[in-house]
Design a protein around this motif. Structure first.
Motif, mmCIF file in Angstrom:
data_model
loop_
_atom_site.group_PDB
_atom_site.id
_atom_site.type_symbol
_atom_site.label_atom_id
_atom_site.label_comp_id
_atom_site.label_asym_id
_atom_site.label_seq_id
_atom_site.Cartn_x
_atom_site.Cartn_y
_atom_site.Cartn_z
ATOM 1 N N ASP A 214 -72.608 13.500 -44.169
ATOM 2 C CA ASP A 214 -72.075 13.643 -45.523
ATOM 3 C C ASP A 214 -70.629 14.148 -45.508
ATOM 4 O O ASP A 214 -69.812 13.749 -46.350
ATOM 5 N N ARG A 232 -72.197 5.656 -44.854
ATOM 6 C CA ARG A 232 -72.786 4.979 -46.022
ATOM 7 C C ARG A 232 -72.541 3.468 -45.909
ATOM 8 O O ARG A 232 -73.394 2.662 -46.246
ATOM 9 N N TYR A 282 -78.858 7.895 -44.132
ATOM 10 C CA TYR A 282 -79.395 8.521 -45.344
ATOM 11 C C TYR A 282 -80.746 7.880 -45.644
ATOM 12 O O TYR A 282 -81.102 6.878 -45.032
#
Ligand code: CAA
Length: 286
Positions: A214, A232, A282
């Motif tokens: 993150d 991501r 994630y």
């Protein structure tokens, strides 16, 4: 030069479904081929759901959605590509699978002037062109994910590709609302040759414990205004695809910066493929 009115798309995963959707929305008759009836139906559902989201977000009217869906037909028989003027293959990023599909299309598509394009991210186009009887009409046409959103198409002529094929492919890209750049037939073309080492560097940062996903992602999003950070983005692309692209780049250049890190390989082996499997760097809702 007649514009393409009958397009074929082989493979209806993330990329193929996006290509088929964009083409149908731009008024082109599209036949989509998948390996099985079940996969073809899943592809139809994926495209329908994407257009329904478009209607909800006010991107297209209900009537435009219905018209676009009526332009799409689905099959699990490559023989149904016989009348196509232009076919784009978007199957898994695997040299043997892609070569088999291109070879089969070469036999199935009746018009000897028809073009066979590959959406490969990293495999040299000439390797696919030479398995056909029409190497002058084989070209790379590389779309970006999500296809309905990203404006770019890399247009990659092989050493064997004719000028006419390049012109027709450029014309088709424009009719799909995309902007084409000409890219060299070397692994990774332009964009992935630059993007993949950056993505792999982010994986190495996680692997070494230097930074958390993150923090890396927010760093690039907030510090460099990237729409999404590298991890991501890897989850969006699919870790299996990213790893296969890295393998191709490494095979071509033998540069350590292209070698897929062990963590990436282990995540692929574990089925942690990113958004499409619900888990990558994630976790995602089904
Ligand atoms: N289909 C259609 N439209 C979509 C979509 C999809 N799958 N995903 C997002 N959108 C649209 C949304 O409708 C929305 O449109 P509006 O703003 O007009 O309402 C817009 O895109 C933004 O979407 P969201 O608000 O839901 O989410 P976001 O702002 O976080 O954007 C994103 C999502 C478009 C994916 C954006 O984060 C982005 O552009 N990320 C970078 C993607 C990228 O780099 N792609 C290239 C990958 S490399 C590759 O593909 C090549 C390869 O060979 C590996």
């Amino acid at each position: 030069m007649d514009p393409v009115t009958r397009l074929g798309v082989v493979g209806c995963g993330l990329m193929g479904s996006g290509i088929a959707e964009v083409a149908a929305r731009n008024g082109i008759d599209v036949r989509v081929a998948e390996a099985t009836h079940h996969a073809a139906e899943a592809g139809r559902r994926r495209i329908t759901a994407s257009m329904d989201r478009g209607v909800q977000r006010g991107k297209l009217s209900q009537e435009q959605r219905d018209q676009a869906l009526a332009r799409l037909s689905f099959t699990h028989d490559l023989g149904d590509m016989a009348d196509r003027q232009f076919v784009i293959e978007a199957v898994a990023e695997n040299r043997d699978i892609k070569a088999d599909v291109i070879r089969a299309l070469d036999k199935a598509v009746e018009d000897p002037a028809a073009i066979l394009a590959t959406n490969t991210s990293s495999i040299p186009i000439v390797d696919l062109a030479v398995v056909t009887e029409r190497p002058a009409q084989v070209v790379g046409m590389h779309f970006f994910n999500p296809v309905p959103v990203q404006q770019l198409v890399e247009l990659i002529p092989a050493l064997t590709t004719s000028e006419e094929t390049v012109r027709r492919t450029h014309d088709l890209a424009g009719r799909l609302g995309k902007q084409a750049i000409k890219a060299p037939d070397r692994s990774g073309f332009v964009v992935n040759a630059l993007l993949v080492p950056y993505l792999l560097s982010a994986v190495r940062m996680v692997e070494s414990g230097a930074a958390r996903p993150d923090d890396i992602d927010r760093g690039m999003e907030l510090g460099c205004a990237h729409p999404m950070g590298p991890l991501r983005l890897l989850d969006l692309i699919g870790l299996d695809t990213a790893s296969a692209v890295a393998e191709s780049l490494y095979e071509e250049f033998k540069e350590p910066l292209y070698a897929p890190p062990a963590l990436l390989r282990r995540m692929v082996a574990a089925g942690h493929l990113g958004r499409k499997s619900g888990r990558g760097f994630y976790t995602y809702d089904a």
